[in-house]
Design a protein around this motif. Structure first.
Motif, PDB file in Angstrom:
ATOM      1  N   ALA A 113      -5.284   4.618   0.313  1.00 60.45           N
ATOM      2  CA  ALA A 113      -4.416   3.439   0.263  1.00 60.45           C
ATOM      3  C   ALA A 113      -3.289   3.503   1.282  1.00 60.45           C
ATOM      4  N   ALA A 114      -2.729   4.674   1.485  1.00 60.73           N
ATOM      5  CA  ALA A 114      -1.590   4.800   2.407  1.00 60.73           C
ATOM      6  C   ALA A 114      -2.009   5.104   3.837  1.00 60.73           C
ATOM      7  N   ASP A 115      -3.310   5.202   4.085  1.00 61.42           N
ATOM      8  CA  ASP A 115      -3.807   5.550   5.415  1.00 61.42           C
ATOM      9  C   ASP A 115      -4.400   4.314   6.077  1.00 61.42           C
ATOM     10  N   ARG A 132       0.804  -1.220   0.000  1.00 64.91           N
ATOM     11  CA  ARG A 132       0.000   0.000   0.000  1.00 64.91           C
ATOM     12  C   ARG A 132       0.835   1.267   0.000  1.00 64.91           C
ATOM     13  N   ASN A 133       2.059   1.230   0.498  1.00 65.14           N
ATOM     14  CA  ASN A 133       2.887   2.432   0.571  1.00 65.14           C
ATOM     15  C   ASN A 133       3.786   2.629  -0.643  1.00 65.14           C
ATOM     16  N   HIS A 134       3.842   1.665  -1.543  1.00 65.39           N
ATOM     17  CA  HIS A 134       4.766   1.755  -2.680  1.00 65.39           C
ATOM     18  C   HIS A 134       4.025   1.620  -4.011  1.00 65.39           C
ATOM     19  N   GLU A 135       3.587   0.408  -4.332  1.00 64.78           N
ATOM     20  CA  GLU A 135       2.834   0.170  -5.555  1.00 64.78           C
ATOM     21  C   GLU A 135       1.578  -0.625  -5.182  1.00 64.78           C
ATOM     22  N   LEU A 164      -3.436  -0.681  -8.535  1.00 71.99           N
ATOM     23  CA  LEU A 164      -4.552   0.269  -8.494  1.00 71.99           C
ATOM     24  C   LEU A 164      -4.554   1.212  -9.688  1.00 71.99           C
ATOM     25  N   ASP A 165      -3.369   1.541 -10.197  1.00 69.57           N
ATOM     26  CA  ASP A 165      -3.324   2.473 -11.324  1.00 69.57           C
ATOM     27  C   ASP A 165      -3.605   1.783 -12.664  1.00 69.57           C
ATOM     28  N   LYS A 166      -3.839   0.470 -12.649  1.00 68.38           N
ATOM     29  CA  LYS A 166      -4.154  -0.254 -13.885  1.00 68.38           C
ATOM     30  C   LYS A 166      -5.501  -0.965 -13.824  1.00 68.38           C
TER      31      LYS A 166
END
Length: 235
Positions: free
Chosen positions: A204-206, A24-27, A181-183
């Protein structure tokens, strides 16, 4: 002559869906699979693992319960006896459809219900503590099946199994995979899944619980957008 309006008589079943989030913190990516072409509900669509609550789910002992906040929001605008059953159903459906285990090592004190025996045979007890209730939606009228679906967010790090091993999965979902998530919008998704993914991507990062839980309530009379903040838990 005035026509009598048609009322949708399709029963609405409680259901639980699990959004497993990885890196969640990277990709960040989510675990999804494709429903069969002949499925009565959402054929060919890429979806999160999940399904209807079984009666036995309400009687399964959890190694750890849901958080108090999560449980209180599950009973907001719902009967007070639903929280445990929904959490158990989420864990069971995740296991059945992906072969992934959310649990603690341990032996069951009682013989597990039939639909839990395969899970219990893995030597784990279901653990609801990592589940975070993030979304609720009722299937609109006119569909062949209707569900009151609660969506739970789960960090892949909390799985007790190898997140890349789908060998124990049933054949209900094909093409199980982690999708960035970006795809993910390049896949054939149900509308409500797109809405939920937007909510997941935004946080996503929270790791903290959302301030409130969105609730799309589609009744026979009207569609409403509500927010669930929580209700006092029964003693």
């Amino acid at each position: 002559m005035t026509e009598t309006p048609t009322i949708d008589k399709t029963a609405i079943r409680d259901a639980a869906t699990v959004i497993v989030l990885r890196d969640r913190n990277h990709e960040p990516s989510v675990l999804m699979g494709q429903r069969g072409a002949k499925a009565a509900f959402m054929p060919n669509k890429f979806v999160f693992p999940g399904g209807a609550v079984d009666p036995e789910d309400a009687h399964v002992s959890l190694a750890e319960p849901l958080s108090t906040l999560c449980a209180s929001r599950l009973i907001d605008n719902a009967p007070h006896d639903r929280a445990t059953a929904l959490a158990a159903a989420a864990i069971r459906e995740l296991w059945e459809e992906t072969g992934q285990i959310l649990g603690h090592p341990g032996d069951w004190a009682k013989t597990p219900p039939e639909n839990w025996r395969d899970f219990a045979a893995q030597g784990h007890l279901p653990n609801a503590a990592p589940l975070q209730f993030v979304f609720r939606a009722i299937t609109p009228p006119g569909r062949p099946r209707r569900f009151d679906a609660r969506f739970f967010l789960l960090d892949a790090d909390d799985l007790a199994s190898d997140p890349d091993d789908f060998s124990a999965a049933s054949d209900e979902l094909a093409h199980l995979q982690w999708i960035a998530l970006d795809k993910v919008r390049g896949f054939d998704l149900p509308f409500i899944t797109e809405v939920v993914l937007a909510e997941v991507a935004a946080r996503a990062a929270d790791r903290h619980p959302p301030a409130s839980v969105p609730f799309f309530r589609n009744d026979d009379e009207e569609s409403l957008f509500l927010r669930l903040y929580g209700q006092p838990l029964p003693d």
